[in-house]
Design a protein around this motif. Structure first.
Motif, mmCIF file in Angstrom:
data_model
loop_
_atom_site.group_PDB
_atom_site.id
_atom_site.type_symbol
_atom_site.label_atom_id
_atom_site.label_comp_id
_atom_site.label_asym_id
_atom_site.label_seq_id
_atom_site.Cartn_x
_atom_site.Cartn_y
_atom_site.Cartn_z
ATOM 1 N N GLU A 185 0.815 -1.213 0.000
ATOM 2 C CA GLU A 185 0.000 0.000 0.000
ATOM 3 C C GLU A 185 0.849 1.263 0.000
ATOM 4 O OE1 GLU A 185 -2.454 -0.418 3.436
ATOM 5 O OE2 GLU A 185 -3.708 -1.991 2.547
ATOM 6 N N VAL A 186 2.098 1.139 0.466
ATOM 7 C CA VAL A 186 3.019 2.276 0.536
ATOM 8 C C VAL A 186 4.384 1.821 0.032
ATOM 9 C CG1 VAL A 186 4.185 3.938 2.044
ATOM 10 C CG2 VAL A 186 1.818 3.248 2.535
ATOM 11 N N ALA A 187 5.000 2.611 -0.845
ATOM 12 C CA ALA A 187 6.347 2.313 -1.336
ATOM 13 C C ALA A 187 7.239 3.517 -1.060
ATOM 14 C CB ALA A 187 6.325 2.005 -2.827
ATOM 15 N N VAL A 188 8.387 3.271 -0.441
ATOM 16 C CA VAL A 188 9.307 4.343 -0.074
ATOM 17 C C VAL A 188 10.650 4.102 -0.750
ATOM 18 C CG1 VAL A 188 10.436 5.576 1.809
ATOM 19 C CG2 VAL A 188 8.176 4.552 2.172
ATOM 20 N N GLU A 189 11.119 5.087 -1.509
ATOM 21 C CA GLU A 189 12.441 5.015 -2.135
ATOM 22 C C GLU A 189 13.431 5.780 -1.267
ATOM 23 O OE1 GLU A 189 14.802 6.106 -6.313
ATOM 24 O OE2 GLU A 189 12.667 6.578 -6.102
ATOM 25 N N PHE A 190 14.535 5.122 -0.913
ATOM 26 C CA PHE A 190 15.570 5.754 -0.106
ATOM 27 C C PHE A 190 16.742 6.157 -0.993
ATOM 28 C CE2 PHE A 190 13.183 3.315 2.954
ATOM 29 C CZ PHE A 190 13.166 4.121 4.084
ATOM 30 N N GLY A 191 17.211 7.396 -0.825
ATOM 31 C CA GLY A 191 18.351 7.873 -1.589
ATOM 32 C C GLY A 191 17.980 9.041 -2.484
ATOM 33 N N PRO A 192 18.987 9.703 -3.052
ATOM 34 C CA PRO A 192 18.732 10.869 -3.900
ATOM 35 C C PRO A 192 18.018 10.493 -5.190
ATOM 36 C CG PRO A 192 21.031 10.218 -4.043
ATOM 37 C CD PRO A 192 20.419 9.392 -2.948
ATOM 38 N N GLY A 193 17.144 11.366 -5.638
ATOM 39 C CA GLY A 193 16.436 11.120 -6.891
ATOM 40 C C GLY A 193 15.162 10.329 -6.692
ATOM 41 N N ARG A 194 14.388 10.253 -7.771
ATOM 42 C CA ARG A 194 13.105 9.557 -7.720
ATOM 43 C C ARG A 194 12.941 8.618 -8.914
ATOM 44 N NH1 ARG A 194 12.628 14.228 -5.032
ATOM 45 N NH2 ARG A 194 11.203 14.335 -3.252
ATOM 46 N N VAL A 195 14.034 8.002 -9.321
ATOM 47 C CA VAL A 195 13.992 7.123 -10.492
ATOM 48 C C VAL A 195 13.067 5.934 -10.254
ATOM 49 C CG1 VAL A 195 15.330 5.589 -11.971
ATOM 50 C CG2 VAL A 195 16.276 7.802 -11.300
ATOM 51 N N LEU A 196 13.218 5.274 -9.110
ATOM 52 C CA LEU A 196 12.444 4.058 -8.861
ATOM 53 C C LEU A 196 10.977 4.361 -8.574
ATOM 54 C CD1 LEU A 196 14.990 1.936 -6.798
ATOM 55 C CD2 LEU A 196 14.590 1.982 -9.264
ATOM 56 N N THR A 197 10.706 5.437 -7.833
ATOM 57 C CA THR A 197 9.303 5.796 -7.618
ATOM 58 C C THR A 197 8.671 6.247 -8.936
ATOM 59 O OG1 THR A 197 10.135 7.917 -6.770
ATOM 60 C CG2 THR A 197 9.315 6.332 -5.159
ATOM 61 N N GLY A 198 9.470 6.866 -9.808
ATOM 62 C CA GLY A 198 8.957 7.236 -11.125
ATOM 63 C C GLY A 198 8.585 6.015 -11.946
ATOM 64 N N LEU A 200 7.827 3.047 -10.698
ATOM 65 C CA LEU A 200 6.689 2.382 -10.067
ATOM 66 C C LEU A 200 5.388 3.133 -10.328
ATOM 67 C CD1 LEU A 200 5.570 0.102 -8.422
ATOM 68 C CD2 LEU A 200 6.265 1.294 -6.327
ATOM 69 N N LYS A 201 5.467 4.443 -10.418
ATOM 70 C CA LYS A 201 4.262 5.218 -10.732
ATOM 71 C C LYS A 201 3.701 4.811 -12.088
ATOM 72 C CE LYS A 201 2.494 9.957 -11.057
ATOM 73 N NZ LYS A 201 2.836 11.403 -10.938
ATOM 74 N N ARG A 202 4.604 4.612 -13.067
ATOM 75 C CA ARG A 202 4.152 4.203 -14.401
ATOM 76 C C ARG A 202 3.692 2.744 -14.405
ATOM 77 N NH1 ARG A 202 8.547 7.564 -15.693
ATOM 78 N NH2 ARG A 202 10.018 5.848 -15.958
ATOM 79 N N ILE A 203 4.426 1.890 -13.693
ATOM 80 C CA ILE A 203 4.068 0.472 -13.655
ATOM 81 C C ILE A 203 2.715 0.264 -12.984
ATOM 82 C CG2 ILE A 203 4.686 -1.765 -12.633
ATOM 83 C CD1 ILE A 203 7.651 -0.904 -12.939
ATOM 84 N N SER A 204 2.473 0.992 -11.889
ATOM 85 C CA SER A 204 1.282 0.737 -11.062
ATOM 86 C C SER A 204 0.028 1.442 -11.554
ATOM 87 C CB SER A 204 1.559 1.152 -9.610
ATOM 88 O OG SER A 204 1.766 2.553 -9.510
ATOM 89 N N ARG A 205 0.131 2.201 -12.629
ATOM 90 C CA ARG A 205 -1.050 2.948 -13.074
ATOM 91 C C ARG A 205 -2.170 2.025 -13.547
ATOM 92 N NH1 ARG A 205 2.136 5.615 -18.197
ATOM 93 N NH2 ARG A 205 2.391 3.705 -19.429
ATOM 94 N N ARG A 206 -1.820 0.769 -13.865
ATOM 95 C CA ARG A 206 -2.844 -0.193 -14.285
ATOM 96 C C ARG A 206 -3.301 -1.091 -13.131
ATOM 97 N NH1 ARG A 206 0.948 -0.590 -18.612
ATOM 98 N NH2 ARG A 206 0.233 0.456 -20.502
ATOM 99 N N TRP A 207 -2.718 -0.909 -11.953
ATOM 100 C CA TRP A 207 -3.114 -1.715 -10.806
ATOM 101 C C TRP A 207 -4.457 -1.210 -10.265
ATOM 102 C CZ3 TRP A 207 2.007 -1.925 -7.459
ATOM 103 C CH2 TRP A 207 3.016 -2.534 -8.225
ATOM 104 N N PRO A 208 -5.263 -2.093 -9.698
ATOM 105 C CA PRO A 208 -6.541 -1.652 -9.117
ATOM 106 C C PRO A 208 -6.359 -0.573 -8.047
ATOM 107 C CG PRO A 208 -6.483 -4.037 -9.306
ATOM 108 C CD PRO A 208 -5.105 -3.551 -9.635
ATOM 109 N N LYS A 209 -5.288 -0.709 -7.235
ATOM 110 C CA LYS A 209 -5.032 0.265 -6.177
ATOM 111 C C LYS A 209 -3.532 0.560 -6.109
ATOM 112 C CE LYS A 209 -5.879 1.283 -1.306
ATOM 113 N NZ LYS A 209 -6.346 0.745 0.008
ATOM 114 N N PRO A 210 -3.056 1.563 -6.857
ATOM 115 C CA PRO A 210 -1.630 1.909 -6.820
ATOM 116 C C PRO A 210 -1.204 2.335 -5.414
ATOM 117 C CG PRO A 210 -2.719 2.939 -8.693
ATOM 118 C CD PRO A 210 -3.803 2.380 -7.821
ATOM 119 N N PRO A 211 0.034 2.032 -5.030
ATOM 120 C CA PRO A 211 0.500 2.397 -3.690
ATOM 121 C C PRO A 211 0.809 3.887 -3.578
ATOM 122 C CG PRO A 211 2.292 1.434 -4.937
ATOM 123 C CD PRO A 211 1.062 1.304 -5.795
#
Length: 232
Positions: A185-198, A200-211
């Motif tokens: 339900e919650v995803a936290v990226e540790f470290g500089p930048g937002r590459v992985l959350t970026g 995951l945002k694109r990957i999870s857009r088709r999920w019923p409930k994105p985190p």
């Protein structure tokens, strides 16, 4: 604080995930990643290998085209999302692959080697010898392996994953699909930048409930996440 339901790290980040899970100590991980970098640089002479990001083509299509490349070794190195895949290998083979793929967008990356390919086999052998000398513990919570894209829970699986991820693709997209199956339900990226959350945002857009997605790179952002998750 709260214990994560699971952890994952991209490439080198897998070591961070394993330290967080108590499978490796911080000191062990520092020594291993220093040697890992050294071994990977030694495996392929400078200028021989390269990597390229391919956008807009699916994994199956890329795999089929790579089989047609005749000028050298090239393979998928990072499966980052359903629309972003990185290939790597011998420079001439990567360039041939880019021509054959005719992707909507393809970019040669400014990197020092063809990482996560069979060309890194000498590095994998040296790292395996180092890992054999390290006491690895079972993770305190599940960690998703770069090598399989699946959850690993034992020290033996950790050792296999760290050895084989050097010569195999980082299966980040399958890893995030595994995370979805676990009901995150919650995803936290540790470290500089937002590459992985970026990603995951694109990957999870088709999920019923994105985190809910957060990034922590300093104490201020840590406090911001704490307040958001505690309701203020």
């Amino acid at each position: 604080g709260q214990q994560p339901a699971l952890a994952a790290g991209h490439s080198l980040g897998e070591y961070s995930a394993l330290v967080a899970a108590g499978s490796l100590s911080f000191e062990q991980a520092l020594k291993l990643v220093a040697n890992r970098g050294k071994y990977m640089m030694e495996a392929v002479p400078p200028g021989l290998g390269t990597m390229a990001a391919i956008m807009g083509l699916d994994y199956g299509k890329i795999e089929e085209v790579l089989k047609e490349v005749s000028s050298g070794l090239v393979q998928v190195a990072n499966w980052n999302s359903d629309e972003q895949i990185v290939i790597a290998g011998e420079k001439r083979a990567v360039e041939e692959a880019m021509e054959k793929l005719r992707a909507p967008r393809a970019v040669l990356l400014q990197v020092s080697g063809p990482f996560h390919t069979k060309l890194m086999s000498p590095a994998a052998e040296k790292l395996k010898a180092d890992l054999d000398l390290v006491t690895i513990k079972d993770p305190a919570f599940p960690v998703i392996s770069n090598y399989t894209g699946k959850i690993i829970t034992t020290a033996a699986e950790v050792k296999e994953s760290l050895t084989k991820q050097i010569v195999n693709p980082v299966l980040w997209y399958p890893s995030m699909m595994t995370a979805d199956q676990q009901g995150i339900e919650v995803a936290v990226e540790f470290g500089p930048g937002r590459v992985l959350t970026g990603l995951l945002k694109r990957i999870s857009r088709r999920w019923p409930k994105p985190p809910a997605l957060y990034n922590i790179d300093d104490l201020a952002s840590l406090e911001k996440v704490r307040q958001a998750e505690s309701g203020g």
